[in-house]
Scaffold this active site. Structure first.
Site, PDB file in Angstrom:
ATOM      1  N   GLU A 159       0.831  -1.219   0.000  1.00 16.67           N
ATOM      2  CA  GLU A 159       0.000   0.000   0.000  1.00 16.67           C
ATOM      3  C   GLU A 159       0.864   1.268   0.000  1.00 16.67           C
ATOM      4  OE1 GLU A 159      -2.909  -0.468   3.169  1.00 16.67           O
ATOM      5  OE2 GLU A 159      -4.117  -1.758   1.903  1.00 16.67           O
TER       6      GLU A 159
ATOM      7  N   GLU B 276      -5.366  -8.389  -1.328  1.00 17.78           N
ATOM      8  CA  GLU B 276      -6.047  -8.273  -0.028  1.00 17.78           C
ATOM      9  C   GLU B 276      -7.502  -7.981  -0.294  1.00 17.78           C
ATOM     10  OE1 GLU B 276      -4.574  -5.720   3.086  1.00 17.78           O
ATOM     11  OE2 GLU B 276      -2.485  -6.109   2.503  1.00 17.78           O
TER      12      GLU B 276
HETATM   13  C1  BG6 Z   1      -4.542  -3.187   4.665  1.00 15.94           C
HETATM   14  C2  BG6 Z   1      -3.177  -3.532   5.185  1.00 15.94           C
HETATM   15  O1  BG6 Z   1      -4.688  -1.814   4.608  1.00 15.94           O
HETATM   16  O2  BG6 Z   1      -5.642  -3.535   5.402  1.00 15.94           O
HETATM   17  C3  BG6 Z   1      -3.137  -4.670   6.202  1.00 15.94           C
HETATM   18  O3  BG6 Z   1      -2.293  -3.833   4.137  1.00 15.94           O
HETATM   19  C4  BG6 Z   1      -4.324  -4.531   7.126  1.00 15.94           C
HETATM   20  O4  BG6 Z   1      -1.924  -4.652   6.869  1.00 15.94           O
HETATM   21  C5  BG6 Z   1      -5.595  -4.645   6.297  1.00 15.94           C
HETATM   22  O5  BG6 Z   1      -4.340  -5.443   8.177  1.00 15.94           O
HETATM   23  C6  BG6 Z   1      -6.866  -4.636   7.095  1.00 15.94           C
HETATM   24  O6  BG6 Z   1      -6.877  -3.543   7.946  1.00 15.94           O
HETATM   25  P1  BG6 Z   1      -7.163  -3.694   9.492  1.00 15.94           P
HETATM   26  O7  BG6 Z   1      -6.944  -2.369  10.029  1.00 15.94           O
HETATM   27  O8  BG6 Z   1      -8.556  -4.179   9.586  1.00 15.94           O
HETATM   28  O9  BG6 Z   1      -6.168  -4.702   9.992  1.00 15.94           O
END
Ligand code: BG6
Length: 482
Positions: A176, A377
């Site tokens: 990111e 993701e």
């Molecule tokens: C992304 C990141 O923004 O979102 C991860 O790359 C992160 O590291 C994921 O865990 C989900 O976000 P969160 O805050 O729910 O863990």
């Protein structure tokens, strides 16, 4: 009709600081997340400059993948994973980022993890830097604000490339990277937090310093991509963007224009550089308006041009709206908040769920760049409970993922070259934004709780078998059975 390719990569994604634990074992140094306390949806986490007594630092044990990797990878293999995206902790290899000799024990750990993946024919996808950098580089250079970080990172990558050249093909430079276009990036990816102690929501933001730091990071990314292309032609080098579509709230041209402008600097800016090799023209205007002056050295432009990525990857969780009218109600989100969309429901953390947005985004990215894409993701952070029979019925997660995979399939039918899908937190891990364990994403439940307690035992959730069936059918059988 086209469907997912025969060799489509199905798997899951994690990050070192959110699941490995063993924060100070086998020579590992301190990284920024090791100094972040736990928080919650209501109370933000804190960054400390040193370790406080009687304070919980969730990364220290996390879910202890460091000692459970064999068991965890066996579970991934049971689901049929053909890929696994994980990151390497820079501090396991170079504890302060400044050493000349790498920490052999750190390299050996990842070697074992990769071998374990290969044993099950799981293709590793490695994120070289996922929201962590050695804290020593924060103290010495104010993180990426210091141009010297480029050399440290290059040296670290040379080590990784040389060590793993025969075992790893897919590399992502920075997770990111576009978080650096937002104030939260100071902490998460840029390390521009020298001397700062306190709530992560109150970190001072100086856009001039932040964009200069981001320039250094973009250069570092380009330089290691060029290194790979020159010396390791078998590698496939990717970028990684947090993509959050920003819809105009209405058809009022002012809303449309505002959304376009915000999309440019938030979602497109970094990848325009990483894919096309030059700063986009709209950025010059933005910098002028905001009195930002990027200091470029001789050769920087050529470096960016020489380091264009081979494939584009991104995270996708939600969408948001943009309005020129400030009176609209806002909602929470990943990295930043936006205007609430009346057509969408939100997760318990206020992230607006929008599966169709994924098809929209896949089309928009592919139209723009025309290179292979990967969704690295995606997922639903939710509260899971173990019922009386010891089961975790996460039907809400299955529904979320099903809806998103359906839209990915439609995007493939639209002609998008999609090569893989690795849902986030395939095994429960620590939340990046809040430091919670309660915000779970996994197909595998880990008995670890917000107060730091828990046996660390792993249990399959209902989504485990569902995802197994999805992979077995190459995304064709998304049915939810009782
Ligand atoms: C992304 C990141 O923004 O979102 C991860 O790359 C992160 O590291 C994921 O865990 C989900 O976000 P969160 O805050 O729910 O863990």
């Amino acid at each position: 009709m086209q469907s997912f390719k025969k060799n489509f990569l199905w798997g899951g994604a994690t990050a070192a600081n959110q699941f490995e634990g063993a924060w100070n074992e086998d020579g590992k140094g301190i990284s920024i997340p090791d100094l972040c306390t736990n928080g919650s949806h209501k109370e933000s986490k804190r960054l400390t400059t040193h370790l406080e007594k009687n304070t919980l630092y969730p990364s220290h044990e996390a879910i202890d993948f460091y000692h459970h990797y064999k068991e965890d990878i066996a579970l991934f293999a049971e689901m049929g994973f053909t890929t696994f995206r994980f990151s390497i902790a820079w501090t396991r290899i170079y504890p302060t980022g400044l050493e000349v000799t790498p920490n052999k024990k750190g390299l050996d750990f990842y070697d074992r993890v990769i071998d374990e993946c290969r044993k099950y024919h799981i293709e590793p996808i490695i994120t070289i830097s996922h929201y962590e950098m050695p804290y020593a580089l924060v103290e010495k250079y104010n993180g990426w604000a210091g141009r010297q970080c480029i050399d440290s990172f290059y040296y670290y990558c040379q080590t990784l490339f040389d060590y793993f050249k025969d075992k790893v093909t897919y590399w992502l430079t920075f997770n990111e990277i576009n978080s650096g276009t937002m104030p939260m990036g100071n902490l998460l990816s840029l390390g521009v937090v020298k001397g700062y102690e306190g709530s992560i929501m109150d970190i001072p933001d100086d856009p001039q310093t932040r964009y200069q730091a981001l320039h250094h990071q973009l250069l570092a990314s380009a330089q290691v991509v060029a290194l790979a292309h020159e010396q390791y032609p078998q590698f496939k080098m990717g970028n990684m963007i947090c993509f959050i579509p920003m819809y105009p709230y209405s058809c009022n041209p002012s809303d449309i224009l505002k959304a376009q402008k915000e999309m440019q600097m938030t979602n497109w800016f970094c990848s325009d550089i990483q894919v096309r090799g030059t700063y986009p023209s709209y950025a010059a205007h933005y910098f002028e308006e905001n009195n930002i002056h990027i200091q470029m050295e001789e050769g920087d432009k050529e470096s960016l041009k020489k380091g264009c990525v081979d494939f584009y990857t991104f995270s996708y969780y939600m969408s948001t709206c943009v309005s020129a009218d400030p009176k609209h109600q806002t909602t929470g989100g990943n990295l930043f908040s936006g205007v609430k969309n009346p057509y969408l429901k939100s997760s318990d953390w206020g992230w607006q769920i929008d599966s169709e947005g994924l098809r929209y985004v896949l089309n928009a990215i592919y139209d723009r760049y025309g290179i292979p894409l990967m969704v690295v993701e995606n997922g639903l952070g939710a509260y899971d409970t173990i019922n009386q029979d010891g089961e975790i019925d996460d039907i809400y997660r299955i529904k979320y993922l099903k809806a998103h995979i359906e839209q990915m399939k439609k995007a493939v039918e639209d002609g998008v070259d999609l090569i893989g899908y690795t849902p986030w937190g395939c095994i429960d891990l620590v939340s990046a934004s809040t430091g919670e364990m309660a915000k779970r994403y996994g197909f595998i439940f880990v008995e670890k709780y917000d107060d730091g307690t828990g046996s660390l035992a792993r249990r399959k959730k209902r989504s485990f078998n569902w995802y197994k069936q999805v992979i077995e059918s190459n995304g064709n059988n998304l049915e939810i059975n009782d």
